[in-house]
Write a protein that holds these residues in place. Structure first.
Motif, mmCIF file in Angstrom:
data_model
loop_
_atom_site.group_PDB
_atom_site.id
_atom_site.type_symbol
_atom_site.label_atom_id
_atom_site.label_comp_id
_atom_site.label_asym_id
_atom_site.label_seq_id
_atom_site.Cartn_x
_atom_site.Cartn_y
_atom_site.Cartn_z
ATOM 1 N N UNK A 3 0.845 -1.196 0.000
ATOM 2 C CA UNK A 3 0.000 0.000 0.000
ATOM 3 C C UNK A 3 0.884 1.249 0.000
ATOM 4 N N UNK A 4 1.936 1.191 0.818
ATOM 5 C CA UNK A 4 2.863 2.325 0.882
ATOM 6 C C UNK A 4 3.538 2.554 -0.469
ATOM 7 N N UNK A 5 3.975 1.464 -1.098
ATOM 8 C CA UNK A 5 4.659 1.609 -2.389
ATOM 9 C C UNK A 5 3.728 2.273 -3.413
ATOM 10 N N UNK A 6 2.445 1.902 -3.366
ATOM 11 C CA UNK A 6 1.532 2.458 -4.364
ATOM 12 C C UNK A 6 1.174 3.918 -4.048
ATOM 13 N N UNK A 7 1.288 4.296 -2.771
ATOM 14 C CA UNK A 7 0.920 5.673 -2.401
ATOM 15 C C UNK A 7 2.122 6.598 -2.242
ATOM 16 N N UNK A 8 3.317 6.004 -2.410
ATOM 17 C CA UNK A 8 4.548 6.730 -2.083
ATOM 18 C C UNK A 8 4.605 8.121 -2.729
#
Ligand SMILES: Cc1cc2nc3c(=O)[nH]c(=O)nc-3n(C[C@H](O)[C@H](O)[C@H](O)COP(=O)(O)O)c2cc1C
Length: 293
Positions: free
Chosen positions: A254-259
């Protein structure tokens, strides 16, 4: 012979916590070996929040004594914990270790379900604050099976046993470690046994030990607490631990996609204010604040 680990949450040698742990051990009705661990003897650094321990082989990147404590708990068959009240809460050595708890999940098989008893020791009757909650939280977060907990009072080293009731408390704790679980007599959370609640609104409360919410009402002069399970448990079952770990692991994706969305939000605050520095310029995690991203 069963191995019992006595965890002492006070730096004071032969203080009330140490002698309480040993008194509970003396009351066990079967021959056991006592190993002792004083939390303040260990170098436990603050968690860096890097989540690395959730991936690969599950080891933490900080090279301190945390894994020694985890291994000692894992090697035990049962736990006896005693911690003092310090400023209305459990001694910080408990929380400092617990803050490294993401690394406990990979030791789930070695940690889960050890019988445990806990004692909160306060110097002034009534001034224990949240110490019992801290003790119970510690035992739950090391994935133990909490059989009984108590608050006892005594300030000077040895003072707890000027009161014979506290020796009786120790005997009762000893009896429940490998014997019958002793539930609290006062109103408590029916799911986890916690007895500290946050009031959320009319008649609604949240248990501060398991974080589930429900209702509280008076019935014939007694408080009746009903608590419902939420869909994110910490940790009523072994599966809850695995589910929580999987949820945390999913956060990485999720973090990678929202980074790219998150980065400008934080960077906007980069230049705000000036930092008060410690004498040594590197922080406890070895990073210079000026170099911080
Ligand atoms: C820094 C400090 C803070 C304390 N805060 C509290 C407190 O908030 N409430 C209380 O009842 N006793 C408090 N005490 C007393 C200890 O909880 C009490 O002496 C206890 O027996 C200490 O356990 P030990 O002998 O194992 O160290 C405090 C003691 C110290 C040294």
């Amino acid at each position: 012979m069963k191995k019992v680990l006595g965890i002492v949450g006070s730096a004071r040698r032969l203080g009330n916590c140490e002698i309480m742990v040993k008194e509970v051990f003396r009351g066990l009705d079967q021959p056991c070996e006592l190993r002792l661990l004083r939390l303040t003897d260990f170098r436990i650094e603050p968690c860096r929040g890097c989540y690395a321990c959730l991936f690969k082989d599950g080891t933490c990147s900080i090279g301190d004594d945390c894994s020694v404590v985890v291994d000692a708990i894992a090697a035990a068959d049962a736990l006896i914990l005693a911690a003092p009240a310090y400023f209305l809460g459990a001694h910080s050595s408990l929380k400092r270790f617990l803050d490294r708890g993401l690394a406990f999940y990979s030791a789930l098989d070695r940690l889960w379900g050890k019988p445990a008893v806990g004692v909160a020791i306060a110097g002034v009757p009534g001034l224990e604050g949240s110490t019992l909650l801290g003790v119970e939280n510690f035992l739950k977060m090391v994935l133990a099976d909490v059989r009984q907990t108590r608050v006892v009072y005594g300030a000077m080293p040895g003072e707890i046993f000027l009161n014979e009731d506290n020796r009786a408390a120790a005997r009762s704790l000893a009896g429940s470690l490998f014997g019958t679980r002793v539930p609290k007599t006062a109103p408590c959370c029916p799911l986890c046994g916690g007895d500290t609640f946050r009031f959320l609104g009319p008649g609604r409360v949240r248990c501060m030990l398991c974080s589930n919410a429900g209702t509280i009402r008076m019935e014939n002069g007694t408080a009746v607490v009903e608590i419902e399970k939420s869909d994110h448990q910490l940790f009523l079952t072994r599966q809850d631990v695995l589910d929580h770990k999987a949820w945390l692991v999913g956060m990485k994706e999720r973090f990678m996609s929202l980074r790219k969305t998150l980065k400008p939000i934080t960077v906007d605050y980069r230049k705000e204010g000036s930092w008060v520095k410690p004498h040594q310029t590197t922080t406890s995690h070895g990073q210079n604040e000026d170099d911080a991203p």
